[in-house]
Scaffold this motif. Sequence first.
Motif, PDB file in Angstrom:
ATOM      1  N   GLU A  95       6.073  47.286  23.012  1.00 26.79           N
ATOM      2  CA  GLU A  95       7.184  46.360  23.175  1.00 26.79           C
ATOM      3  C   GLU A  95       8.476  47.092  23.539  1.00 26.79           C
ATOM      4  O   GLU A  95       8.629  48.277  23.265  1.00 26.79           O
ATOM      5  CB  GLU A  95       7.386  45.563  21.887  1.00 26.79           C
ATOM      6  CG  GLU A  95       6.253  44.585  21.600  1.00 26.79           C
ATOM      7  CD  GLU A  95       6.036  43.605  22.730  1.00 26.79           C
ATOM      8  OE1 GLU A  95       7.032  43.008  23.190  1.00 26.79           O
ATOM      9  OE2 GLU A  95       4.885  43.437  23.163  1.00 26.79           O
ATOM     10  N   VAL A  96       9.397  46.335  24.147  1.00 24.57           N
ATOM     11  CA  VAL A  96      10.646  46.916  24.635  1.00 24.57           C
ATOM     12  C   VAL A  96      11.829  46.362  23.856  1.00 24.57           C
ATOM     13  O   VAL A  96      11.975  45.145  23.719  1.00 24.57           O
ATOM     14  CB  VAL A  96      10.847  46.608  26.138  1.00 24.57           C
ATOM     15  CG1 VAL A  96      12.144  47.232  26.639  1.00 24.57           C
ATOM     16  CG2 VAL A  96       9.658  47.092  26.952  1.00 24.57           C
ATOM     17  N   ASP A  97      12.662  47.242  23.350  1.00 25.60           N
ATOM     18  CA  ASP A  97      13.964  46.880  22.815  1.00 25.60           C
ATOM     19  C   ASP A  97      14.947  47.023  23.977  1.00 25.60           C
ATOM     20  O   ASP A  97      15.329  48.136  24.343  1.00 25.60           O
ATOM     21  CB  ASP A  97      14.331  47.818  21.661  1.00 25.60           C
ATOM     22  CG  ASP A  97      15.717  47.548  21.078  1.00 25.60           C
ATOM     23  OD1 ASP A  97      16.556  46.943  21.774  1.00 25.60           O
ATOM     24  OD2 ASP A  97      15.971  47.981  19.938  1.00 25.60           O
ATOM     25  N   PHE A  98      15.350  45.911  24.546  1.00 23.72           N
ATOM     26  CA  PHE A  98      16.132  45.984  25.777  1.00 23.72           C
ATOM     27  C   PHE A  98      17.539  46.521  25.549  1.00 23.72           C
ATOM     28  O   PHE A  98      18.121  47.124  26.460  1.00 23.72           O
ATOM     29  CB  PHE A  98      16.151  44.618  26.468  1.00 23.72           C
ATOM     30  CG  PHE A  98      14.828  44.269  27.085  1.00 23.72           C
ATOM     31  CD1 PHE A  98      14.427  44.865  28.266  1.00 23.72           C
ATOM     32  CD2 PHE A  98      13.973  43.367  26.475  1.00 23.72           C
ATOM     33  CE1 PHE A  98      13.191  44.572  28.843  1.00 23.72           C
ATOM     34  CE2 PHE A  98      12.736  43.063  27.028  1.00 23.72           C
ATOM     35  CZ  PHE A  98      12.337  43.663  28.218  1.00 23.72           C
ATOM     36  N   ASP A  99      18.088  46.351  24.369  1.00 22.20           N
ATOM     37  CA  ASP A  99      19.384  46.966  24.082  1.00 22.20           C
ATOM     38  C   ASP A  99      19.254  48.485  24.101  1.00 22.20           C
ATOM     39  O   ASP A  99      20.101  49.187  24.654  1.00 22.20           O
ATOM     40  CB  ASP A  99      19.917  46.495  22.732  1.00 22.20           C
ATOM     41  CG  ASP A  99      20.376  45.040  22.758  1.00 22.20           C
ATOM     42  OD1 ASP A  99      20.723  44.553  23.857  1.00 22.20           O
ATOM     43  OD2 ASP A  99      20.374  44.398  21.695  1.00 22.20           O
ATOM     44  N   GLU A 100      18.174  48.992  23.490  1.00 17.94           N
ATOM     45  CA  GLU A 100      17.938  50.430  23.514  1.00 17.94           C
ATOM     46  C   GLU A 100      17.644  50.911  24.937  1.00 17.94           C
ATOM     47  O   GLU A 100      18.096  51.984  25.347  1.00 17.94           O
ATOM     48  CB  GLU A 100      16.778  50.788  22.588  1.00 17.94           C
ATOM     49  CG  GLU A 100      16.404  52.271  22.567  1.00 17.94           C
ATOM     50  CD  GLU A 100      17.399  53.156  21.829  1.00 17.94           C
ATOM     51  OE1 GLU A 100      17.114  54.362  21.690  1.00 17.94           O
ATOM     52  OE2 GLU A 100      18.458  52.651  21.391  1.00 17.94           O
ATOM     53  N   ALA A 101      16.928  50.107  25.700  1.00 11.21           N
ATOM     54  CA  ALA A 101      16.631  50.473  27.087  1.00 11.21           C
ATOM     55  C   ALA A 101      17.907  50.613  27.903  1.00 11.21           C
ATOM     56  O   ALA A 101      18.041  51.519  28.741  1.00 11.21           O
ATOM     57  CB  ALA A 101      15.705  49.435  27.716  1.00 11.21           C
ATOM     58  N   ARG A 102      18.860  49.721  27.657  1.00  6.66           N
ATOM     59  CA  ARG A 102      20.156  49.843  28.353  1.00  6.66           C
ATOM     60  C   ARG A 102      20.864  51.128  27.941  1.00  6.66           C
ATOM     61  O   ARG A 102      21.458  51.819  28.776  1.00  6.66           O
ATOM     62  CB  ARG A 102      21.029  48.626  28.053  1.00  6.66           C
ATOM     63  CG  ARG A 102      20.524  47.328  28.663  1.00  6.66           C
ATOM     64  CD  ARG A 102      21.480  46.171  28.414  1.00  6.66           C
ATOM     65  NE  ARG A 102      20.948  44.934  28.968  1.00  6.66           N
ATOM     66  CZ  ARG A 102      20.180  44.084  28.297  1.00  6.66           C
ATOM     67  NH1 ARG A 102      19.896  44.337  27.013  1.00  6.66           N
ATOM     68  NH2 ARG A 102      19.723  42.997  28.862  1.00  6.66           N
ATOM     69  N   ARG A 103      20.778  51.449  26.671  1.00 12.60           N
ATOM     70  CA  ARG A 103      21.402  52.683  26.206  1.00 12.60           C
ATOM     71  C   ARG A 103      20.731  53.900  26.853  1.00 12.60           C
ATOM     72  O   ARG A 103      21.403  54.893  27.166  1.00 12.60           O
ATOM     73  CB  ARG A 103      21.336  52.773  24.677  1.00 12.60           C
ATOM     74  CG  ARG A 103      22.294  51.813  23.969  1.00 12.60           C
ATOM     75  CD  ARG A 103      22.386  52.113  22.482  1.00 12.60           C
ATOM     76  NE  ARG A 103      21.190  51.690  21.758  1.00 12.60           N
ATOM     77  CZ  ARG A 103      21.021  50.486  21.215  1.00 12.60           C
ATOM     78  NH1 ARG A 103      21.973  49.567  21.325  1.00 12.60           N
ATOM     79  NH2 ARG A 103      19.921  50.183  20.562  1.00 12.60           N
ATOM     80  N   VAL A 104      19.417  53.820  27.030  1.00 12.34           N
ATOM     81  CA  VAL A 104      18.699  54.916  27.681  1.00 12.34           C
ATOM     82  C   VAL A 104      19.247  55.158  29.088  1.00 12.34           C
ATOM     83  O   VAL A 104      19.548  56.300  29.465  1.00 12.34           O
ATOM     84  CB  VAL A 104      17.185  54.619  27.746  1.00 12.34           C
ATOM     85  CG1 VAL A 104      16.476  55.572  28.711  1.00 12.34           C
ATOM     86  CG2 VAL A 104      16.560  54.720  26.364  1.00 12.34           C
ATOM     87  N   MET A 105      19.386  54.092  29.861  1.00 11.30           N
ATOM     88  CA  MET A 105      19.867  54.278  31.239  1.00 11.30           C
ATOM     89  C   MET A 105      21.297  54.787  31.289  1.00 11.30           C
ATOM     90  O   MET A 105      21.635  55.664  32.089  1.00 11.30           O
ATOM     91  CB  MET A 105      19.707  52.970  32.024  1.00 11.30           C
ATOM     92  CG  MET A 105      18.294  52.785  32.543  1.00 11.30           C
ATOM     93  SD  MET A 105      18.144  51.398  33.690  1.00 11.30           S
ATOM     94  CE  MET A 105      17.929  50.079  32.522  1.00 11.30           C
ATOM     95  N   HIS A 106      22.147  54.267  30.430  1.00 13.77           N
ATOM     96  CA  HIS A 106      23.535  54.737  30.429  1.00 13.77           C
ATOM     97  C   HIS A 106      23.627  56.178  29.935  1.00 13.77           C
ATOM     98  O   HIS A 106      24.417  56.979  30.477  1.00 13.77           O
ATOM     99  CB  HIS A 106      24.414  53.812  29.592  1.00 13.77           C
ATOM    100  CG  HIS A 106      24.761  52.541  30.287  1.00 13.77           C
ATOM    101  ND1 HIS A 106      25.601  52.501  31.377  1.00 13.77           N
ATOM    102  CD2 HIS A 106      24.345  51.248  30.074  1.00 13.77           C
ATOM    103  CE1 HIS A 106      25.713  51.255  31.797  1.00 13.77           C
ATOM    104  NE2 HIS A 106      24.960  50.483  31.035  1.00 13.77           N
ATOM    105  N   ARG A 107      22.814  56.532  28.954  1.00 14.84           N
ATOM    106  CA  ARG A 107      22.823  57.914  28.484  1.00 14.84           C
ATOM    107  C   ARG A 107      22.304  58.847  29.577  1.00 14.84           C
ATOM    108  O   ARG A 107      22.815  59.972  29.735  1.00 14.84           O
ATOM    109  CB  ARG A 107      21.974  58.042  27.218  1.00 14.84           C
ATOM    110  CG  ARG A 107      21.946  59.446  26.626  1.00 14.84           C
ATOM    111  CD  ARG A 107      23.325  59.917  26.246  1.00 14.84           C
ATOM    112  NE  ARG A 107      23.273  61.228  25.590  1.00 14.84           N
ATOM    113  CZ  ARG A 107      24.239  62.122  25.653  1.00 14.84           C
ATOM    114  NH1 ARG A 107      25.348  61.868  26.344  1.00 14.84           N
ATOM    115  NH2 ARG A 107      24.123  63.279  25.039  1.00 14.84           N
TER     116      ARG A 107
END
Length: 332
Positions: free
Chosen positions: A33-45
């Motif tokens: 499963e995907v935590d999309f808030d964390e996924a956004r943080r991944v891309m910005h990081r």
Amino acid sequence: MKRRSLGTTDVSAIGLGCMGFAGVSGMSSMYGEVDFDEARRVMHRALDLGLDFLDTAEVYGPFANEEFVGETIRERRDDAFLATKFGFRIEDGKVAGLDSRPAHIQEVCEASLRRLGTDRIDLFYQHRVDPAVPIEDVMETFAALKRAGKIRFAGLSEPGPETLKRAIAAGKVDAVQSEYSLWERTVEDDILPLCREHGIAFVPYSPLGRGFLTGQVKRAEDYEEGDYRRTDPRYRGENYDANMKLVNAVKTVATRHDATPAQVALAWLLAQAPNVIPIPGTKKVHRLEENAAAAELSLSEQDLKDLAEAAPVGGTAGERYANPAMLAMVRR
């Protein structure tokens, strides 16, 4: 972040594979499963770290992955180098075959631009070679899209050597993406030498062996329904046991450097040639940071020798894919 050449520009030496944010053929994800808030943080990081090479495709989701990536980095578009792919016929949210007709390529390009919310695609790949369409027609379409300013660079994913030779003769191939890692080395026989000879960037997908080389994986049957690894032949039964021997060799090298197995697997790829640019995927910020640090890890000649002996070409137990149709679409 160190840089490597791609076409007439340069990109981060390690990229970010975004497929895990939305998988193929309607699956919400291929790796849990995907935590999309964390996924956004991944891309910005990733962008904060200078890791700017982001890889997606229309078939991931399908479509949802491009939309998510585009929306997430919209305010930072100029910080990113966006790669996406075409090449499948998608019907009712499912892959229904291959389609690299020039008209379809142009349609997908326009649709991908809309979903990504951008005016140009930095790198546009043919996702799988379509035997019904001459590769020369594909290269001509790439050239037209470049002239129109829709794409900057053109690539092929999983071509066979003869197809790649024809493509090179017909136009400018800027990048080739194929599976490559310590447990999948077949490209070393022909594709990698062609890329080096012609100044083509080589982009390994699944550079961590679909996660296996991290040393933190379970057997296939222990994953939930819908997780890709549940069907991966290399995760199953005796294959899993045999392949763990390679993981142990990677762990041994990692201990020498106070590094993680994932960092060693990525550093090994980077050491193979200066045109190799792996794109590991992750959905966690700390894993992204771990992967990015691999660009600073230098392996010794003894490390490289030990790893090569533990992972001979063709030595991994099990097929790359459980589905014969998937196998048939690689190295065409």
